[in-house]
Every structure is written in structure tokens, then in C-alpha cells.
Write a protein that holds these residues in place. Structure first.
Motif, PDB file in Angstrom:
ATOM      1  N   ALA A  51      50.097  50.874  47.428  1.00  0.00           N
ATOM      2  CA  ALA A  51      49.244  49.925  47.510  1.00  0.00           C
ATOM      3  C   ALA A  51      47.615  50.389  47.257  1.00  0.00           C
ATOM      4  O   ALA A  51      46.866  50.583  46.464  1.00  0.00           O
ATOM      5  N   ALA A  52      47.784  52.120  47.596  1.00  0.00           N
ATOM      6  CA  ALA A  52      47.029  52.485  47.592  1.00  0.00           C
ATOM      7  C   ALA A  52      46.621  54.454  47.389  1.00  0.00           C
ATOM      8  O   ALA A  52      47.958  54.145  48.653  1.00  0.00           O
ATOM      9  N   VAL A  53      46.601  55.231  47.520  1.00  0.00           N
ATOM     10  CA  VAL A  53      46.190  56.855  47.870  1.00  0.00           C
ATOM     11  C   VAL A  53      44.305  56.894  47.907  1.00  0.00           C
ATOM     12  O   VAL A  53      44.047  56.705  46.855  1.00  0.00           O
ATOM     13  N   GLY A  85      48.874  64.641  40.142  1.00  0.00           N
ATOM     14  CA  GLY A  85      49.980  63.683  39.787  1.00  0.00           C
ATOM     15  C   GLY A  85      50.947  62.942  40.244  1.00  0.00           C
ATOM     16  O   GLY A  85      52.041  62.559  39.192  1.00  0.00           O
ATOM     17  N   ASP A  86      51.119  63.234  41.275  1.00  0.00           N
ATOM     18  CA  ASP A  86      51.690  61.966  42.122  1.00  0.00           C
ATOM     19  C   ASP A  86      51.687  60.543  42.589  1.00  0.00           C
ATOM     20  O   ASP A  86      52.379  59.156  42.454  1.00  0.00           O
ATOM     21  N   ILE A  87      49.912  60.077  41.778  1.00  0.00           N
ATOM     22  CA  ILE A  87      49.313  59.688  41.996  1.00  0.00           C
ATOM     23  C   ILE A  87      49.649  58.015  41.526  1.00  0.00           C
ATOM     24  O   ILE A  87      50.125  57.352  42.185  1.00  0.00           O
ATOM     25  N   PRO A  88      50.418  58.147  40.101  1.00  0.00           N
ATOM     26  CA  PRO A  88      50.532  57.410  39.329  1.00  0.00           C
ATOM     27  C   PRO A  88      51.633  57.051  39.714  1.00  0.00           C
ATOM     28  O   PRO A  88      52.226  55.954  38.996  1.00  0.00           O
TER      29      PRO A  88
END
Length: 50
Positions: free
Chosen positions: A25-27, A14-17
């Protein structure tokens, strides 16, 4: 390590966006193949050829 700093923790899906919107830059989620990560690193602009 400084107080409040963490390393090696999984990031909530849920935190990625929000992270991406903030400029991360990326997860890479747990279980991402190392090859996928290194391929991504090697294709970033400004990265010197190795």
C-alpha cells in the motif's frame, strides 16, 4: 527471527514500483516524518477511529 527475514533495512528506490505493483500500500523512505506516516495510517479505509 526466521532465516532470510530482515527488518529495519532501507528499500531500494528501484524496488518501490514493483512493491506497489504487487500490492504494497505504501513505502516510506528513511527520513519520512512520523506525522506523514501516522496521517497515512489513520486515513486507510477500514481503520477504526481512535
Amino acid at each position: 527471527m526466521a532465516p532470510g527475514c530482515r527488518r529495519g533495512a532501507a528499500i531500494s528506490a528501484g524496488d518501490i514500483p514493483e512493491l506497489l505493483a504487487l500490492g504494497v500500500a505504501a513505502v516510506f523512505a528513511p527520513g519520512t516524518p512520523t506525522r506523514e506516516i501516522t496521517d497515512w495510517v489513520h486515513t486507510r479505509p477500514g481503520r477504526a477511529a481512535v
